[in-house]
Design a protein around this motif. Structure first.
Motif, PDB file in Angstrom:
ATOM      1  N   MET A   1     -25.424  99.747  29.348  1.00 19.50           N
ATOM      2  CA  MET A   1     -25.136  99.752  30.795  1.00 19.50           C
ATOM      3  C   MET A   1     -26.406 100.120  31.549  1.00 19.50           C
ATOM      4  O   MET A   1     -27.045 101.122  31.245  1.00 19.50           O
ATOM      5  N   ASN A  14     -37.166  89.473  30.682  1.00 20.23           N
ATOM      6  CA  ASN A  14     -38.496  89.318  30.082  1.00 20.23           C
ATOM      7  C   ASN A  14     -39.420  88.486  30.961  1.00 20.23           C
ATOM      8  O   ASN A  14     -40.630  88.573  30.871  1.00 20.23           O
ATOM      9  N   THR A  50     -29.240 117.025  24.699  1.00 26.37           N
ATOM     10  CA  THR A  50     -30.564 116.649  24.215  1.00 26.37           C
ATOM     11  C   THR A  50     -30.651 115.138  23.979  1.00 26.37           C
ATOM     12  O   THR A  50     -29.665 114.499  23.596  1.00 26.37           O
ATOM     13  N   ILE A  52     -31.850 111.761  22.112  1.00 24.04           N
ATOM     14  CA  ILE A  52     -32.304 111.264  20.812  1.00 24.04           C
ATOM     15  C   ILE A  52     -32.931 109.896  21.061  1.00 24.04           C
ATOM     16  O   ILE A  52     -32.311 109.041  21.695  1.00 24.04           O
ATOM     17  N   VAL A  54     -34.543 107.131  22.769  1.00 20.40           N
ATOM     18  CA  VAL A  54     -34.889 106.785  24.145  1.00 20.40           C
ATOM     19  C   VAL A  54     -33.638 106.319  24.889  1.00 20.40           C
ATOM     20  O   VAL A  54     -32.703 105.782  24.282  1.00 20.40           O
ATOM     21  N   ILE A  56     -32.932 104.086  28.459  1.00 18.48           N
ATOM     22  CA  ILE A  56     -33.672 103.317  29.461  1.00 18.48           C
ATOM     23  C   ILE A  56     -32.809 103.110  30.704  1.00 18.48           C
ATOM     24  O   ILE A  56     -31.664 102.683  30.602  1.00 18.48           O
ATOM     25  N   TYR A  88     -42.664 103.829  21.038  1.00 16.36           N
ATOM     26  CA  TYR A  88     -41.950 103.702  22.305  1.00 16.36           C
ATOM     27  C   TYR A  88     -42.914 103.467  23.481  1.00 16.36           C
ATOM     28  O   TYR A  88     -42.506 103.011  24.526  1.00 16.36           O
TER      29      TYR A  88
ATOM     30  N   LEU B  58     -31.586  97.130  27.458  1.00 17.40           N
ATOM     31  CA  LEU B  58     -32.995  96.921  27.825  1.00 17.40           C
ATOM     32  C   LEU B  58     -33.956  97.187  26.682  1.00 17.40           C
ATOM     33  O   LEU B  58     -35.044  96.627  26.619  1.00 17.40           O
ATOM     34  N   TYR B  59     -33.551  98.054  25.768  1.00 15.73           N
ATOM     35  CA  TYR B  59     -34.458  98.376  24.662  1.00 15.73           C
ATOM     36  C   TYR B  59     -34.764  97.132  23.829  1.00 15.73           C
ATOM     37  O   TYR B  59     -35.841  97.000  23.253  1.00 15.73           O
ATOM     38  N   ALA B  61     -35.489  94.122  24.652  1.00 13.30           N
ATOM     39  CA  ALA B  61     -36.651  93.359  25.111  1.00 13.30           C
ATOM     40  C   ALA B  61     -37.919  93.886  24.458  1.00 13.30           C
ATOM     41  O   ALA B  61     -38.839  93.126  24.118  1.00 13.30           O
ATOM     42  N   HIS B  62     -37.964  95.207  24.253  1.00 11.05           N
ATOM     43  CA  HIS B  62     -39.107  95.853  23.592  1.00 11.05           C
ATOM     44  C   HIS B  62     -39.110  95.501  22.105  1.00 11.05           C
ATOM     45  O   HIS B  62     -40.156  95.216  21.525  1.00 11.05           O
ATOM     46  N   ASP B  82     -36.267 101.573  16.273  1.00 11.19           N
ATOM     47  CA  ASP B  82     -36.018 102.992  16.522  1.00 11.19           C
ATOM     48  C   ASP B  82     -34.631 103.121  17.154  1.00 11.19           C
ATOM     49  O   ASP B  82     -34.030 102.123  17.566  1.00 11.19           O
ATOM     50  N   VAL B  83     -34.175 104.349  17.258  1.00  8.15           N
ATOM     51  CA  VAL B  83     -32.847 104.596  17.833  1.00  8.15           C
ATOM     52  C   VAL B  83     -32.949 104.656  19.361  1.00  8.15           C
ATOM     53  O   VAL B  83     -33.944 105.141  19.890  1.00  8.15           O
ATOM     54  N   TRP B  84     -31.952 104.134  20.053  1.00  5.58           N
ATOM     55  CA  TRP B  84     -31.906 104.303  21.500  1.00  5.58           C
ATOM     56  C   TRP B  84     -30.483 104.607  21.953  1.00  5.58           C
ATOM     57  O   TRP B  84     -29.546 104.478  21.175  1.00  5.58           O
ATOM     58  N   THR B  85     -30.369 105.027  23.190  1.00  8.63           N
ATOM     59  CA  THR B  85     -29.067 105.420  23.745  1.00  8.63           C
ATOM     60  C   THR B  85     -28.652 104.464  24.860  1.00  8.63           C
ATOM     61  O   THR B  85     -29.474 104.131  25.714  1.00  8.63           O
ATOM     62  N   GLU B  86     -27.415 104.031  24.823  1.00  6.04           N
ATOM     63  CA  GLU B  86     -26.852 103.242  25.925  1.00  6.04           C
ATOM     64  C   GLU B  86     -25.694 104.020  26.537  1.00  6.04           C
ATOM     65  O   GLU B  86     -24.992 104.740  25.828  1.00  6.04           O
ATOM     66  N   GLU B  87     -25.527 103.852  27.833  1.00  3.52           N
ATOM     67  CA  GLU B  87     -24.416 104.508  28.523  1.00  3.52           C
ATOM     68  C   GLU B  87     -23.454 103.431  29.017  1.00  3.52           C
ATOM     69  O   GLU B  87     -23.896 102.431  29.606  1.00  3.52           O
ATOM     70  N   GLU B  93     -22.061 107.942  26.111  1.00  3.60           N
ATOM     71  CA  GLU B  93     -23.322 107.488  25.536  1.00  3.60           C
ATOM     72  C   GLU B  93     -23.112 107.002  24.104  1.00  3.60           C
ATOM     73  O   GLU B  93     -22.342 107.599  23.338  1.00  3.60           O
ATOM     74  N   LEU B  95     -25.276 105.865  20.652  1.00  2.95           N
ATOM     75  CA  LEU B  95     -26.565 105.776  19.959  1.00  2.95           C
ATOM     76  C   LEU B  95     -26.564 104.495  19.130  1.00  2.95           C
ATOM     77  O   LEU B  95     -25.629 104.252  18.358  1.00  2.95           O
ATOM     78  N   PHE B 118     -26.699 110.365  13.322  1.00  2.16           N
ATOM     79  CA  PHE B 118     -27.461 110.884  14.449  1.00  2.16           C
ATOM     80  C   PHE B 118     -26.630 111.799  15.354  1.00  2.16           C
ATOM     81  O   PHE B 118     -27.185 112.640  16.042  1.00  2.16           O
ATOM     82  N   ARG B 122     -27.999 115.148  16.364  1.00  2.83           N
ATOM     83  CA  ARG B 122     -28.136 115.506  17.773  1.00  2.83           C
ATOM     84  C   ARG B 122     -27.570 116.904  18.025  1.00  2.83           C
ATOM     85  O   ARG B 122     -28.182 117.703  18.724  1.00  2.83           O
TER      86      ARG B 122
END
Lengths: 179, 372
Positions: A1, A14, A50, A52, A54, A56, A88, B58-59, B61-62, B82-87, B93, B95, B118, B122
């Motif tokens: 989201m 992109n 906390t 973990i 990233v 965005i 990152y 969005l992660y 795209a990276h 790598d790990v990322w977080t989405e809401e 959230e 992971l 994780f 966490r």
């Protein structure tokens, strides 16, 4: 989201030319996620969770009269429990170093992260935020510390994610420095 | 790969989203979407029509930049992000991690929960950081009390000087009867002793006047741990000679290693003093205490090995506790030395410990980040 200030969604991000990736850096519990939440959603929560890896977020800002999509990479804090993955940082146009004014050692950690970041991605614009200005009576970071950093040509701004003081200005300031 | 052979809900039940790369950077979903993906991307097309997950996650795209090497066949068959977080829209959230794969001619992108637990990790990080913040607050409180004590002791000096002056005048001007002169001298003597105690306390405070938590990561001001080891061993050499114990220092690392670490010079020496004095007390007569310094890249590791009885395995976990004492309290110490070492090293971002299962003596160690 994705949290956006603009509802417009383009077919493929992109391909956008006006996107800028910025990162928030600092040791743990300095308020990086709170600053992003305050800037993007205008909210603050006392419950601390906390980060973990990233998270965005995206916000459209105005840069010299042009609209720019800021992709804000809120990175995990680096401390003795968790290291920051330099991966990152790839493609970062600028970064925000966050310091907790009530803990002097978070300033040392931020300076150390700045050096590591510069070594990894070269010189890009950055600002230093001394956060938690709502607790100024408890600050360990002194005016002399701030003056030392300003003497190096660094931009130092004071913020409070809790009250919102200085947050918009800080992100806008960095956005205006992005090329 | 023939996805039609799989039940369409299988991948969703496994909480894995499998996406097939199409032309123009679009992807189509194979099978049913997992619950979490629907929560994050409510507009997700479930009929297999192409879409751009990178617009929502969005992660990705990276990650695509690295994944291209897999899909172009330039690297090994799969790559994990790598790990990322989405809401999601409810604020929950998630992971996630992504895997880019090449299976036959198909370019696949898997999105799923991280392999490692994780969520547990966490909560461990959360707890550790909460404790770290509490420890910091506690140390600040201790600092404040030390300053208060310092001020109180300092303030005692002024009235004491007044008492001494009054007694001295009475003595000089012979204001008391000869029978009282003896008590006057006792009084003057006691005042001098009390002033001596105050001076001693103030001297102690002046050497410890820097806040407990103060440290520096600045190269110029940072303490040199190799020099500190040399200074402290020299200071303890006389004590060592009484037992016939000698110190040996060895270094391990590139020739150009800078032994500067994050910390404060005076407190670093106190840590080394505590550990070396501890080794000296426990090592056997006519033996050697070996201090090793090792360059570990981002940190310096210092280990101190004695030739005593060693530390029983069941003692190791509580060695660094407040008021912890060695077996049988044989040396009669208060048990704050190792506690001080632990809180100070950790407040500088380092670690400290004692190696288990050492049969020929104890081996204490600590690491400190190198000064930037």
């Amino acid at each position: 989201m994705i949290h956006q200030s603009s509802q417009e969604v383009t077919p493929n991000l992109n391909l956008q030319m006006t996107q800028k990736k910025i990162c928030t850096l600092g040791t743990s519990s300095v308020g990086k996620s709170s600053l992003v939440a305050r800037f993007v959603k205008g909210i603050f929560s006392d419950s601390y969770l906390t980060t973990i890896g990233v998270k965005i977020d995206k916000k459209t800002v105005s840069n010299r009269g042009k609209k720019v999509d800021l992709l804000i990479w809120d990175l995990n804090g680096e401390d003795r429990f968790q290291k920051l993955s330099m991966n990152y940082l790839r493609g970062t146009a600028g970064y925000i170093l966050v310091v907790d004014g009530t803990r002097r050692n978070t300033l040392d950690a931020a300076i150390s992260l700045h050096h590591k970041t510069q070594a990894a991605i070269g010189t890009v614009p950055f600002v230093v935020l001394i956060n938690k200005s709502d607790l100024k009576d408890e600050w360990e970071v002194e005016e002399a510390d701030i003056a030392d950093l300003q003497a190096r040509g660094w931009t130092i701004l004071q913020t409070s994610a809790k009250s919102g003081t200085g947050v918009e200005k800080a992100f806008t300031h960095l956005a205006n420095k992005l090329t | 790969m023939n996805p039609v052979l799989l039940p369409p809900t299988l991948l969703a039940q496994l909480d894995i989203a499998v996406l097939q790369r199409k032309s123009g950077g679009a992807f189509s979903l194979i099978g049913e979407p997992p619950f979490w993906l629907q929560q994050i991307c409510p507009e997700l097309p479930t009929d297999g029509s192409p879409w751009h997950p990178g617009n929502y996650l969005l992660y990705l795209a990276h990650f695509y930049e690295e994944a291209e090497e897999i899909w172009n066949g330039e690297a090994s068959s799969q790559l994990t992000s790598d790990v990322w977080t989405e809401e999601d829209s409810t604020g929950k959230e998630w992971l996630l991690e992504a895997i880019a794969m090449k299976v036959g001619q198909e370019d696949l992108l898997l999105i799923k929960f991280p392999s490692n637990d994780f969520q547990t990790l966490r909560s461990v990080y959360q707890e550790a950081r909460d404790q770290s913040l509490k420890q910091y607050s506690l140390l600040k409180e201790i600092d404040k009390r030390e300053v208060l004590l310092h001020c109180t002791v300092h303030d005692l000096s002024a009235p004491l000087a007044g008492i001494r002056a009054s007694l001295w005048l009475m003595h000089e001007d012979k204001m008391v009867q000869p029978v009282g002169e003896e008590f006057l001298e006792i009084g003057l003597d006691q005042v001098d002793k009390m002033q001596g105690l105050i001076n001693e306390t103030l001297t102690t405070f002046s050497t410890r006047s820097k806040p407990l938590l103060q440290s520096t990561a600045n190269l110029e001001d940072a303490p040199d741990v190799a020099e500190s080891v040399k200074d402290v061993t020299e200071a303890l050499s006389a004590m060592g000679s009484l037992k016939g114990v000698s110190f040996r220092i060895s270094t391990e690392g590139p020739e150009d290693t800078a032994w500067k670490v994050v910390g404060d010079h005076a407190r670093l020496e106190r840590i080394l003093f505590n550990l070396l004095e501890n080794a000296l007390r426990h090592t056997r007569d006519e033996s050697m205490v070996v201090i090793r310094l090792r360059d570990e890249g981002n940190a310096i590791r210092v280990s101190i090995k004695d030739q005593g009885k060693g530390v029983p395995a069941d003692m190791i976990h509580k060695l660094f506790d407040k008021f912890a004492q060695g077996e049988g309290n044989e040396k009669g110490k208060a048990g704050l030395g190792l506690y001080f070492c632990k809180i100070t090293v950790e407040s500088w971002g380092g670690e400290i410990g004692c190696l288990p299962n050492m049969k020929d003596g104890a081996c204490f160690w600590f690491t400190l980040p190198k000064a930037a």
